[in-house]
Design an enzyme around this catalytic site. Structure first.
Site, mmCIF file in Angstrom:
data_model
loop_
_atom_site.group_PDB
_atom_site.id
_atom_site.type_symbol
_atom_site.label_atom_id
_atom_site.label_comp_id
_atom_site.label_asym_id
_atom_site.label_seq_id
_atom_site.Cartn_x
_atom_site.Cartn_y
_atom_site.Cartn_z
ATOM 1 N N ASP A 1 -30.843 18.991 3.956
ATOM 2 C CA ASP A 1 -30.964 18.063 5.085
ATOM 3 C C ASP A 1 -32.189 18.382 5.929
ATOM 4 O O ASP A 1 -32.543 17.638 6.846
ATOM 5 C CB ASP A 1 -29.695 18.032 5.935
ATOM 6 C CG ASP A 1 -29.317 19.385 6.524
ATOM 7 O OD1 ASP A 1 -30.008 20.379 6.251
ATOM 8 O OD2 ASP A 1 -28.307 19.441 7.261
ATOM 9 N N SER A 2 -32.898 19.458 5.580
ATOM 10 C CA SER A 2 -34.208 19.726 6.174
ATOM 11 C C SER A 2 -35.185 18.600 5.890
ATOM 12 O O SER A 2 -36.239 18.520 6.528
ATOM 13 C CB SER A 2 -34.762 21.055 5.649
ATOM 14 O OG SER A 2 -34.692 21.112 4.237
ATOM 15 N N ASP B 1 -27.119 18.666 0.190
ATOM 16 C CA ASP B 1 -26.523 18.985 1.487
ATOM 17 C C ASP B 1 -25.660 17.832 2.000
ATOM 18 O O ASP B 1 -26.043 16.661 1.899
ATOM 19 C CB ASP B 1 -27.615 19.235 2.531
ATOM 20 C CG ASP B 1 -27.968 20.702 2.666
ATOM 21 O OD1 ASP B 1 -27.317 21.537 2.033
ATOM 22 O OD2 ASP B 1 -28.915 20.998 3.423
ATOM 23 N N LYS C 1 -23.431 21.165 -0.629
ATOM 24 C CA LYS C 1 -23.478 22.324 0.265
ATOM 25 C C LYS C 1 -23.054 21.889 1.657
ATOM 26 O O LYS C 1 -23.463 20.819 2.131
ATOM 27 C CB LYS C 1 -24.882 22.942 0.325
ATOM 28 C CG LYS C 1 -24.960 24.168 1.254
ATOM 29 C CD LYS C 1 -26.291 24.885 1.143
ATOM 30 C CE LYS C 1 -27.402 24.175 1.867
ATOM 31 N NZ LYS C 1 -27.202 24.113 3.342
ATOM 32 N N GLU D 1 -22.115 23.526 5.782
ATOM 33 C CA GLU D 1 -22.275 24.652 6.697
ATOM 34 C C GLU D 1 -20.949 25.020 7.334
ATOM 35 O O GLU D 1 -20.129 24.144 7.629
ATOM 36 C CB GLU D 1 -23.302 24.302 7.779
ATOM 37 C CG GLU D 1 -24.700 24.042 7.234
ATOM 38 C CD GLU D 1 -25.692 23.695 8.330
ATOM 39 O OE1 GLU D 1 -25.344 23.795 9.526
ATOM 40 O OE2 GLU D 1 -26.831 23.314 7.987
ATOM 41 N N GLU E 1 -28.232 32.694 6.005
ATOM 42 C CA GLU E 1 -29.472 32.355 6.698
ATOM 43 C C GLU E 1 -29.654 33.159 7.977
ATOM 44 O O GLU E 1 -28.767 33.222 8.827
ATOM 45 C CB GLU E 1 -29.526 30.860 7.032
ATOM 46 C CG GLU E 1 -30.818 30.477 7.754
ATOM 47 C CD GLU E 1 -31.094 28.996 7.826
ATOM 48 O OE1 GLU E 1 -32.117 28.610 8.424
ATOM 49 O OE2 GLU E 1 -30.286 28.207 7.287
#
Length: 277
Positions: free
Chosen positions: A49-50, A88, A118, A120, A186
């Site tokens: 999602d970056s 993501d 993925k 978080e 991270e």
């Protein structure tokens, strides 16, 4: 098995089995051409999602939508044949309930063909990870600095220092027990990343963590040097493409203004008239 000898894309089970063996190579990709470049060299390609910050100029990942992730996932899939693609789950697409997470993750997998998603979060997302994995959706977890939570974390700060290490350890245990096949660590202290890598039975993939993690991931635009103004501490520049591009564009602009481009070899002459018989 080395990446160069690999005949097919690995599965999440293959990745999990790589724990403690050859390090896992991971890079992000958001477009077909970049996917084609990284495919031969990576075990995992992450459609992160970056993309919101890297390609869309957004100030954070929080505005990234499910449709954006699917669009870029489809583009990356067209460029891959050897690496495993993970996509993501964007902010707001999985936190409400396990049921919401399943509906959206199933859509992502169905429309992109990715092997896994993925998401978080650690302890707070364990129930959701378990719900997804029990229903056929492989999950890569992401703990430590979780960019979707920067408003509650107070920014892009190192996590897990001092007593806060216990929180990160609990997150690592929770996502492992819930069934994640790998976990991204991270921006945490190297000693903590080493402890987690030794502690959990799934591969750890570091970004700003430790060289002893089971693998590493970087944003491809960062490591290629496409950005010149911003360089996180954990990024190593393996190229200077931004500087090279700036030089090339400046040279092009100068030649256009000087009318030296296009040169004769770049233009088409009139067709020669046919000779009369």
């Amino acid at each position: 098995m080395s990446a160069t000898a690999q005949k097919r894309a690995p599965t999440p089970s293959d990745i999990k089995a790589r724990k403690g063996t050859e390090p896992l190579v991971t890079l992000t990709a958001y477009t077909t051409p970049i996917a084609q470049l990284v495919d031969e060299h990576c075990d995992i390609v992450l459609v992160g999602d970056s993309v919101g910050m890297v390609l869309h100029g957004l100030p954070s990942t929080l505005s990234v939508t499910l449709d954006m992730m699917i669009l870029h996932g489809q583009a990356v899939a067209r460029g891959l044949s050897r690496a495993m693609m993970v996509v993501d789950m964007p902010f707001g697409s999985y936190e409400e309930s396990p049921q919401q997470a399943f509906a959206n993750a199933a859509r992502v997998m169905r429309e992109t063909g990715c092997a896994a998603v993925k998401l978080e979060g650690g302890v707070a997302m364990a129930e959701t990870i378990r719900f997804l994995t029990q229903r056929g959706i492989p999950v890569m977890a992401h703990i430590g600095l979780t960019p979707q939570a920067i408003n509650t974390l107070g920014g892009y700060l190192v996590q897990g220092r001092g007593e806060d290490a216990q929180r990160i350890l609990a997150d690592a245990d929770a996502v492992t027990e819930a069934g994640a096949f790998a976990v991204v660590l991270e921006k945490i202290p190297a000693s903590l990343a080493d402890d987690i890598t030794d502690r959990v039975s799934i591969p750890t993939i570091g970004i700003g963590a430790s060289a002893k993690c089971d693998g590493q991931v970087l944003v491809v635009d960062d490591m290629l040097g496409l950005f010149t103004a911003f360089k996180p501490k954990f990024v190593k520049r393996y190229g200077s493409l931004g500087q090279d591009a700036d030089t090339a564009i400046a040279t092009y602009a100068a030649e256009v203004r000087a009318r030296t481009f296009p040169a004769p070899e770049h233009i088409f002459a009139d067709k020669a008239p046919e000779k009369k018989k």
